[in-house]
Motif scaffolding. Structure first.
Motif, PDB file in Angstrom:
ATOM      1  N   UNK A 300     -45.111 -77.524   8.975  1.00  0.00           N
ATOM      2  CA  UNK A 300     -43.904 -76.772   8.638  1.00  0.00           C
ATOM      3  C   UNK A 300     -44.244 -75.411   8.059  1.00  0.00           C
ATOM      4  N   UNK A 301     -45.238 -75.365   7.174  1.00  0.00           N
ATOM      5  CA  UNK A 301     -45.635 -74.089   6.585  1.00  0.00           C
ATOM      6  C   UNK A 301     -46.228 -73.164   7.641  1.00  0.00           C
ATOM      7  N   UNK A 302     -46.981 -73.720   8.594  1.00  0.00           N
ATOM      8  CA  UNK A 302     -47.532 -72.917   9.682  1.00  0.00           C
ATOM      9  C   UNK A 302     -46.426 -72.330  10.545  1.00  0.00           C
ATOM     10  N   UNK A 303     -45.350 -73.087  10.767  1.00  0.00           N
ATOM     11  CA  UNK A 303     -44.230 -72.575  11.554  1.00  0.00           C
ATOM     12  C   UNK A 303     -43.536 -71.442  10.817  1.00  0.00           C
ATOM     13  N   UNK A 304     -43.370 -71.587   9.506  1.00  0.00           N
ATOM     14  CA  UNK A 304     -42.785 -70.501   8.706  1.00  0.00           C
ATOM     15  C   UNK A 304     -43.628 -69.230   8.842  1.00  0.00           C
ATOM     16  N   UNK A 305     -44.940 -69.400   8.777  1.00  0.00           N
ATOM     17  CA  UNK A 305     -45.848 -68.254   8.932  1.00  0.00           C
ATOM     18  C   UNK A 305     -45.687 -67.613  10.307  1.00  0.00           C
ATOM     19  N   UNK A 306     -45.620 -68.431  11.342  1.00  0.00           N
ATOM     20  CA  UNK A 306     -45.501 -67.909  12.699  1.00  0.00           C
ATOM     21  C   UNK A 306     -44.184 -67.174  12.893  1.00  0.00           C
ATOM     22  N   UNK A 307     -43.105 -67.710  12.367  1.00  0.00           N
ATOM     23  CA  UNK A 307     -41.794 -67.066  12.507  1.00  0.00           C
ATOM     24  C   UNK A 307     -41.789 -65.692  11.837  1.00  0.00           C
ATOM     25  N   UNK A 308     -42.380 -65.592  10.658  1.00  0.00           N
ATOM     26  CA  UNK A 308     -42.428 -64.300   9.966  1.00  0.00           C
ATOM     27  C   UNK A 308     -43.258 -63.304  10.763  1.00  0.00           C
ATOM     28  N   UNK A 309     -44.415 -63.727  11.262  1.00  0.00           N
ATOM     29  CA  UNK A 309     -45.282 -62.823  12.034  1.00  0.00           C
ATOM     30  C   UNK A 309     -44.584 -62.344  13.302  1.00  0.00           C
ATOM     31  N   UNK A 310     -43.982 -63.285  14.041  1.00  0.00           N
ATOM     32  CA  UNK A 310     -43.286 -62.904  15.269  1.00  0.00           C
ATOM     33  C   UNK A 310     -42.078 -62.028  14.962  1.00  0.00           C
ATOM     34  N   UNK A 311     -41.419 -62.254  13.831  1.00  0.00           N
ATOM     35  CA  UNK A 311     -40.292 -61.405  13.447  1.00  0.00           C
ATOM     36  C   UNK A 311     -40.716 -59.971  13.206  1.00  0.00           C
ATOM     37  N   UNK A 312     -41.856 -59.785  12.552  1.00  0.00           N
ATOM     38  CA  UNK A 312     -42.370 -58.428  12.320  1.00  0.00           C
ATOM     39  C   UNK A 312     -42.738 -57.769  13.649  1.00  0.00           C
ATOM     40  N   UNK A 313     -43.412 -58.512  14.527  1.00  0.00           N
ATOM     41  CA  UNK A 313     -43.765 -57.954  15.836  1.00  0.00           C
ATOM     42  C   UNK A 313     -42.523 -57.603  16.645  1.00  0.00           C
ATOM     43  N   UNK A 314     -41.518 -58.451  16.608  1.00  0.00           N
ATOM     44  CA  UNK A 314     -40.292 -58.179  17.343  1.00  0.00           C
ATOM     45  C   UNK A 314     -39.605 -56.925  16.799  1.00  0.00           C
ATOM     46  N   UNK A 315     -39.602 -56.770  15.476  1.00  0.00           N
ATOM     47  CA  UNK A 315     -39.003 -55.573  14.897  1.00  0.00           C
ATOM     48  C   UNK A 315     -39.706 -54.311  15.355  1.00  0.00           C
ATOM     49  N   UNK A 316     -41.035 -54.354  15.422  1.00  0.00           N
ATOM     50  CA  UNK A 316     -41.758 -53.172  15.905  1.00  0.00           C
ATOM     51  C   UNK A 316     -41.459 -52.901  17.372  1.00  0.00           C
ATOM     52  N   UNK A 317     -41.434 -53.945  18.193  1.00  0.00           N
ATOM     53  CA  UNK A 317     -41.167 -53.741  19.617  1.00  0.00           C
ATOM     54  C   UNK A 317     -39.777 -53.148  19.843  1.00  0.00           C
ATOM     55  N   UNK A 318     -38.798 -53.557  19.034  1.00  0.00           N
ATOM     56  CA  UNK A 318     -37.464 -52.967  19.141  1.00  0.00           C
ATOM     57  C   UNK A 318     -37.511 -51.487  18.765  1.00  0.00           C
ATOM     58  N   UNK A 319     -38.276 -51.170  17.729  1.00  0.00           N
ATOM     59  CA  UNK A 319     -38.417 -49.765  17.341  1.00  0.00           C
ATOM     60  C   UNK A 319     -39.100 -48.972  18.455  1.00  0.00           C
ATOM     61  N   UNK A 320     -40.170 -49.522  19.022  1.00  0.00           N
ATOM     62  CA  UNK A 320     -40.904 -48.815  20.064  1.00  0.00           C
ATOM     63  C   UNK A 320     -40.014 -48.557  21.275  1.00  0.00           C
ATOM     64  N   UNK A 321     -39.171 -49.538  21.624  1.00  0.00           N
ATOM     65  CA  UNK A 321     -38.290 -49.370  22.775  1.00  0.00           C
ATOM     66  C   UNK A 321     -37.282 -48.244  22.556  1.00  0.00           C
ATOM     67  N   UNK A 322     -36.878 -48.009  21.311  1.00  0.00           N
ATOM     68  CA  UNK A 322     -35.876 -46.991  21.019  1.00  0.00           C
ATOM     69  C   UNK A 322     -36.479 -45.618  20.733  1.00  0.00           C
ATOM     70  N   UNK A 323     -37.719 -45.586  20.261  1.00  0.00           N
ATOM     71  CA  UNK A 323     -38.290 -44.319  19.810  1.00  0.00           C
ATOM     72  C   UNK A 323     -39.572 -43.939  20.544  1.00  0.00           C
ATOM     73  N   UNK A 324     -39.872 -44.589  21.661  1.00  0.00           N
ATOM     74  CA  UNK A 324     -41.107 -44.265  22.376  1.00  0.00           C
ATOM     75  C   UNK A 324     -41.052 -42.833  22.888  1.00  0.00           C
ATOM     76  N   UNK A 325     -42.149 -42.109  22.678  1.00  0.00           N
ATOM     77  CA  UNK A 325     -42.271 -40.728  23.134  1.00  0.00           C
ATOM     78  C   UNK A 325     -43.544 -40.628  23.951  1.00  0.00           C
ATOM     79  N   UNK A 326     -43.421 -40.152  25.162  1.00  0.00           N
ATOM     80  CA  UNK A 326     -44.590 -40.032  26.034  1.00  0.00           C
ATOM     81  C   UNK A 326     -45.056 -38.580  26.095  1.00  0.00           C
ATOM     82  N   UNK A 327     -46.349 -38.407  26.254  1.00  0.00           N
ATOM     83  CA  UNK A 327     -46.897 -37.062  26.405  1.00  0.00           C
ATOM     84  C   UNK A 327     -46.379 -36.442  27.701  1.00  0.00           C
ATOM     85  N   UNK A 328     -46.075 -35.150  27.637  1.00  0.00           N
ATOM     86  CA  UNK A 328     -45.479 -34.490  28.812  1.00  0.00           C
ATOM     87  C   UNK A 328     -46.507 -33.685  29.601  1.00  0.00           C
ATOM     88  N   UNK A 329     -47.761 -33.772  29.257  1.00  0.00           N
ATOM     89  CA  UNK A 329     -48.768 -33.009  29.979  1.00  0.00           C
ATOM     90  C   UNK A 329     -50.096 -33.718  29.955  1.00  0.00           C
TER      91      UNK A 329
END
Length: 613
Positions: A300-329
């Motif tokens: 149970x404690x391992x699942x709590x750890x996994x949920x928190x880790x995946x939640x942080x990763x998901x939050x970053x991926x949502x940010x990256x999808x909205x704010x991704x900037x690509x080099x233009x040259x």
């Protein structure tokens, strides 16, 4: 009569040979056409057996207690202040304002989960603070050895964490290098061992190079033309940096910070060696629960750890999808020479800052390894080989229950080779599957990379509870030995790195090469073996070196599976020695460093650093 039948007719034999050759060619073609599919099915099946099924058993242990489905274990954890500190009181009916006041008090109760989050945040801040100056130096300045220094940022991926812990003990211990230097200049000793500061510094050793590497890559992709355009429109250097450069490097910094948080949130060997159970994180306490045979609460404690880790990763991926900037040259920013062209404040100030940073980096990144090497040959009366002699004596005179050096080395090498033989073809197959255009490719990529998000403790516990203890299928009980389970755990940990080194090379190949081979009659598998893999061979070798090095240094799953057996490895031997005598631990650490360095040299020599990681 036989002549009439044709049994001895040479002409018929001549006709039969081409027919048999054609038949063999058809069989071979059919096998080759289905080879890639068969390998893909075998890889998926192996993943199901050695990863998904064991991890699923862990999750089942958390919700099935005494044969009944229940969430009582989770409820007990969330209501226990030992795990969630002041936040646990919310579920006990305490008003939120009272809980908030307690959290803002000078000494709040954080609980195991809260402390794990706290130390991960501190480690992330320290890693970003140390990684950004390195990225600035590598991306903006040209100097001899820059490419070598940049390639060394991959070193933490192949350095076993328990060996680094030994180096930190040798540096910051009561009789370590730091206190020896302070004593020589008349300053008092410092005591950093078994403190939060030691854990944070060790985490920064591992993750600051990661932040530097991803940020350097982003900085080098900034188009110089965009910066020049901003300057020509009247923007100051600071304004041009803020409006053009910063938006392109901030996502990389956040990616490095997110990965650092996830890695340090699931930390285990560093805390176990430098912090002990008094600074226990979630991962350390999961291991403690396993040793106490409390599998339901550990799961149970391992699942709590996994949920928190995946939640942080998901939050970053949502940010990256909205704010991704690509080099233009394609023209990167020009690098300045590290030697100042003029003795002006504008030229000298940043270089003075980099010089100060170099001193800190030398202390943090070089001193632990150097201290471990020195401590392995240092004694009360000067240089000595007594610690290495101790290892030899332990090998010949040690009791059966004691950890002996040669079996640890032998097991590490055997597990490394065996896991490499499993991880390399798995990684290549997954890399092929994730670089082809078809519906559901992203799902395959996510499924294949899932082991990166699951801690070694969870994988080890799942393999122990599933394959090692045995599983019944149709009245038959199937079980594997601890050695096979360790190989499986190491292969699961290593094959994603094969994928990440091979896949970028496959994606960069000209599709017409494969199309030409297929037009000439080659099967898909034949085109892969004869055309694609030779062109990305440095990446394949780099992935193999990663898989071998990760197996050699793997600790988390191994300590779960090897406890109580003779299947201990070099990292396990170091952990046993470090709790009793530092000298033998450092000597064993040097042995581990030599073995690991060989694989890293292979990566550097064969150019694997140009692919993926």
């Amino acid at each position: 009569m036989s002549d009439a039948v044709g049994g001895d007719d040479p002409a018929r034999g001549a006709r039969d040979s081409p027919d048999r050759a054609v038949a063999r060619r058809r069989v071979r073609d059919r096998v080759e056409r289905r080879a890639l599919t068969a390998l893909a099915v075998a890889t998926v099946g192996l993943l199901l057996v050695v990863f998904y099924y064991p991890v699923a058993t862990v999750f089942i242990d958390a919700v099935v207690v005494d044969g009944r489905v229940t969430l009582r274990v989770f409820a007990d954890i969330f209501r226990d202040p030992f795990y969630f500190g002041e936040l646990a009181r919310l579920l006990s009916g305490v008003p939120p304002a009272t809980v908030l006041a307690s959290l803002l008090s000078p000494d709040p109760r954080l609980g195991i989960v809260g402390f794990t989050v706290y130390q991960a945040l501190l480690s992330t801040v320290a890693s970003v603070a140390l990684g950004l100056p390195a990225a600035y130096l590598l991306a903006r300045y040209e100097f001899p050895g820059r490419r070598t220094l940049r390639s060394l940022t991959i070193l933490p991926f192949v350095l076993p964490s328990i060996m680094v812990a030994v180096g930190f003990v040798a540096t910051f211990g009561d009789r370590g290098t730091l206190n020896a230097v302070l004593g020589a200049v008349g300053l008092g000793p410092v005591d950093l061992l078994f403190t939060l500061e030691a854990v944070v510094i060790a985490h920064a050793f591992y993750n600051a190079p990661l932040v530097a590497r991803v940020t350097t890559a982003a900085w080098e992709s900034v188009d110089a033309g965009a910066v020049e355009t901003a300057r020509s429109l009247g923007a100051s250097p600071l304004r041009a940096f803020r409006d053009v450069v910063a938006p392109q490097i901030v996502p990389a910094v956040l990616m490095g910070a997110t990965l650092t948080f996830v890695f340090t949130f699931g930390t285990f060997p560093i805390v176990l060696a430098l912090g002990g159970f008094q600074l226990a994180t979630v991962e350390v306490f999961v291991y403690r629960l396993i040793r106490n045979l409390n599998y339901a609460q550990a799961a149970a404690l391992a699942i709590v750890e996994l949920v928190i880790s995946l939640g942080v990763l998901y939050g970053y991926l949502r940010y990256e999808a909205r704010h991704s900037v690509r080099a233009r040259g394609v023209r990167p920013l020009p690098r300045r020479p590290l030697r100042p062209p003029a003795l002006s404040v504008r030229e000298l100030l940043p270089r003075a800052g980099l010089a100060a940073y170099a001193v800190v980096a030398l202390l943090l990144f070089v001193a632990p390894i150097a201290s471990m090497l020195y401590a392995s040959v240092a004694g009360p009366d000067g240089l000595t080989l007594a610690h290495y002699r101790f290892l030899l004596e332990r090998q010949t005179t040690g009791a059966a229950f004691q950890v002996q050096p040669w079996p640890a080395v032998r097991n590490s090498l055997a597990f490394g080779v065996a896991s490499l033989l499993v991880a390399l073809p798995m990684g290549v197959v997954v890399a092929v599957l994730t670089t082809r255009e078809y519906r559901g490719r992203k799902i395959v990529d996510a499924v294949g990379m899932a082991p990166l998000s699951v801690s070694g403790i969870v994988v080890g516990l799942g393999l122990l509870r599933g394959l090692v203890f045995g599983v019944e299928v149709a009245g038959w009980r199937f079980a594997v030995s601890g050695a096979l389970a360790i190989v499986a755990a190491h292969a699961v940990a290593g094959y994603p790195f094969v994928v990440r080194t091979v896949a970028p090379g496959l994606e960069g190949l000209d599709p017409s090469l494969v199309e030409s081979a297929r037009a000439l009659g080659a099967s898909r598998a034949r085109a892969l073996v004869d055309v694609e893999l030779p062109l990305v061979w440095p990446g394949v070798v780099a992935g193999a070196a990663f898989a071998f090095a990760i197996s050699i240094g793997e600790f988390s799953a191994t300590i779960v599976l090897a406890t109580g057996t003779n299947q201990y490895t070099m990292p396990i031997a170091i952990e046993r020695f470090i709790g009793r005598r530092l000298g033998p631990a450092t000597a064993m650490g040097v042995v581990l460093l030599v073995v690991t360095s060989v694989s890293f040299v292979v990566i550097d020599r064969l150019g694997g650093d140009s692919y993926g990681l």
